[in-house]
Design an enzyme around this catalytic site. Structure first.
Site, PDB file in Angstrom:
ATOM      1  CB  ALA A 180      -0.948   0.011   1.203  1.00 34.36           C
ATOM      2  CB  ALA A 181       4.096   2.350   1.320  1.00 36.12           C
ATOM      3  N   PRO A 182       3.065   4.492  -0.933  1.00 40.51           N
ATOM      4  CG  PRO A 182       3.364   6.582  -1.927  1.00 40.51           C
ATOM      5  CD  PRO A 182       3.438   5.119  -2.227  1.00 40.51           C
ATOM      6  CG  ASP A 198       0.181  -0.229  -6.994  1.00 41.03           C
ATOM      7  OD1 ASP A 198       0.238  -0.426  -8.215  1.00 41.03           O
ATOM      8  OD2 ASP A 198       0.665   0.775  -6.441  1.00 41.03           O
ATOM      9  CB  CYS A 204       4.161   2.122 -12.214  1.00 40.12           C
ATOM     10  SG  CYS A 204       5.359   1.710 -10.930  1.00 40.12           S
TER      11      CYS A 204
END
Length: 443
Positions: free
Chosen positions: A110-112, A178, A231
Site C-alpha cells: 500500500a505505501a505510500p 499494486d 507501473c
C-alpha cells in the site's frame, strides 16, 4: 533522458515504429501532475477547482490535472488533507477495483498510500480497509497519509503477505495488489529508476509479483474481486503475469470492467504516457468464482481487549468536543483508537501501526489528543477553535511551529484552515502553545 537500449528495442517491437516515435517524444515533456479531491472531507470541489485552475481527468470523477509548476504540496489545504497529489494514471486502478461502502478491502502493497486513501474515500469511512506495507519506514509514511485524509476505517499493518494469507483466508471482498515492479512507467517522473533498470531486475520483479499474487488470491472472498497493477510496460510483469495467474488459479477468471467509460470494456489495460496524459500503468481485474465451502473462523489469543471509556478521554471529550465518538475503543502501543470493524476482524499478533481513528493517549492522568484526531475534525466539532484563512499570517506562524498570542479560553484549541482541522494548540495566559508535530513544521 537516455533510456536503456534494451528497453527501447522492446518498446519499438511492441508499439511499431510510428507509435514508438510518439512514445519516445513523450519523454521530452515534463511529468503530468494530478490532484485527487478527498471526498471524506470535501463535498463541493468547486472552490479547489477555481483556486488551483484544475482540469478534470476522464477516468476519475474526483481527479484533476494541475499545473506542472504548482506547489500544491506546500499548501495548507494539502496539510489539512483536502486533497491528495497522485499520478493521474494511478487513479484508474481503484476505479477498476469498484469499491462500495461497507466492504472489506485489502491493499496489500500500500505505501505510500495514494490508492489506499482513494479506497477509504470510496468506502466513505465505512466497512474496513486493511493497508499493508512490509517495509516499516514506508508503512509509517502510509499511516501518516491515511491519517491526513481522515481515513478512520483503516488499519495499517506491516506484515509479509504470507502471514496475512494464513490469517485472512477468503476474508476480503476486494483485494488490490499494486505490486513492486521495475518502474519503467515512471522513467519520466523518476529518472533514478532508469539507473536501476535491467532485464534481470525485470525478471526478479516478476518472480516476486507472482509470489505476492499467490498469497493475495487466498484472501479474496468467494465472488470477490482482485485487481493487479504495476507501473511498468514489461510483458513479463504484466500480460505474462496475468496468464500465469489464471493458469495457476483456476478459481479466478477475467473480470470485464465497464465503469471507466473512456477505456471501454476491458479486463486488463495498459496506459502509456503518449496516449493517456499520465505515466505508464498496467492493471488487470479478476473475479473469484463463487464457492459453496464456508471459511471457518479462527480464534486468536491475546486479542486486544475492548475497554471502557477511560476517565481521561471521557473528561477531554466532554470538555472539548461537540461530536460523538461512540464505538469500540482499543489500546495499541499505549495509544487509544476508535475501532468500528466488527466482530470478524482481529489483528492480534500482527504488526499493526494503527487501527482506526487515533484519538490520543493518557499522560499522567491527562488525555493528550492526537494530530490524527485534529485532522478528523471540523471547526463545529469542538468547543474552542481558531479558524484561520489559508492566507492568514497567523496560520503561517502556526505551521512554522510558532506559539501564537490569542484571546481564547484556556485549554485545548483546534487550529483550522477555512473550517478544516489542521492541528492542536493549548491556550494558557493568552498564549497558544503549538502542538503541531515537529516533522510537519515548516521553517
Amino acid at each position: 533522458m537516455k533510456l536503456p537500449a534494451e528497453f527501447l528495442q522492446r518498446m519499438r517491437d511492441t508499439l511499431g515504429q510510428e507509435e514508438f516515435c510518439r512514445f519516445v517524444q513523450s519523454y521530452q515533456m515534463p511529468p503530468t501532475k494530478g490532484l485527487r479531491v478527498n471526498t471524506l472531507k470535501v463535498c463541493d470541489d468547486s472552490i479547489l477547482r477555481l483556486k488551483f485552475d484544475l482540469q478534470p481527468i476522464d477516468w476519475c470523477q474526483n481527479g484533476f490535472y494541475c499545473r506542472a509548476e504548482s506547489k500544491l504540496g506546500a499548501h495548507a489545504y494539502h496539510q489539512a488533507g483536502l486533497y491528495y497529489l497522485q499520478d493521474p494514471s494511478a487513479m484508474a486502478v481503484v476505479e477498476a477495483l469498484d469499491v462500495k461502502p461497507q466492504e472489506k478491502v485489502l491493499d496489500l502493497c500500500a505505501a505510500p498510500g495514494g490508492k489506499s486513501t482513494q479506497i477509504a474515500a470510496k468506502l466513505q469511512n465505512s466497512g474496513l480497509l486493511v493497508a499493508n506495507e512490509l517495509v516499516s519506514s514506508r508503512a509509517k509514511v502510509l499511516r501518516e497519509n491515511l491519517q491526513r485524509v481522515g481515513a478512520s476505517c483503516a488499519v495499517v499493518l506491516s506484515n509479509d503477505p504470507q502471514e496475512l494469507a494464513k490469517r485472512f483466508v477468503g476474508f476480503f471482498d476486494k483485494v488490490l495488489v499494486d505490486a513492486p515492479c521495475s518502474g519503467e512507467g515512471l522513467f519520466r517522473k523518476n529518472p533514478a529508476a532508469v539507473q536501476h533498470w535491467s532485464s534481470a531486475n525485470v525478471l526478479g520483479c516478476a518472480k516476486r509479483q507472482r509470489n505476492i499474487l499467490a498469497q493475495a488470491a487466498k484472501m479474496v472472498a468467494s465472488g470477490g474481486r482482485l485487481v493487479y497493477s504495476t507501473c511498468t510496460f514489461a510483458p513479463a510483469e504484466n500480460q505474462q503475469q496475468v496468464e500465469n495467474f489464471l493458469q495457476e488459479h483456476p478459481e479466478f477468471s477475467r473480470q470485464t470492467v465497464e465503469n471507466i467509460a473512456c477505456f471501454g470494456e476491458f479486463s486488463s489495460y495498459q496506459m502509456f504516457p503518449h496516449i493517456h496524459k499520465g505515466e505508464g500503468h498496467f492493471l488487470a481485474v479478476f473475479r473469484k468464482e463463487s464457492q459453496s465451502a464456508k471459511v471457518k473462523k479462527k480464534s486468536y489469543k491475546n486479542r486486544p481487549k475492548r475497554i471502557k471509556i477511560g476517565d481521561a478521554w471521557e473528561n477531554f471529550a466532554r470538555e472539548n468536543l461537540r461530536k460523538d465518538f461512540s464505538g469500540e475503543l482499543r489500546v495499541l502501543h499505549d495509544n487509544l483508537y476508535l475501532c468500528n470493524f466488527g466482530e470478524d476482524f482481529d489483528f492480534a499478533g500482527l504488526n499493526a501501526l494503527s487501527a482506526g481513528l487515533h484519538l490520543g493517549k493518557e499522560i499522567k492522568g491527562r488525555f493528550e489528543p492526537s494530530h490524527a484526531l485534529a485532522l478528523a475534525l471540523v471547526s463545529s466539532d469542538v468547543a474552542n477553535c481558531l479558524d484561520l484563512s489559508c492566507d492568514d499570517a497567523l496560520l503561517r506562524d502556526y505551521l512554522a511551529g510558532e506559539s501564537l498570542r490569542v484571546d481564547l479560553p484556556k485549554g485545548w484549541c483546534l487550529l483550522a484552515v477555512d473550517g478544516f482541522g489542521i492541528g492542536w494548540g493549548k491556550v494558557a495566559g493568552g498564549r497558544l502553545n503549538n502542538y503541531l508535530p515537529k516533522g510537519l513544521r515548516r521553517r
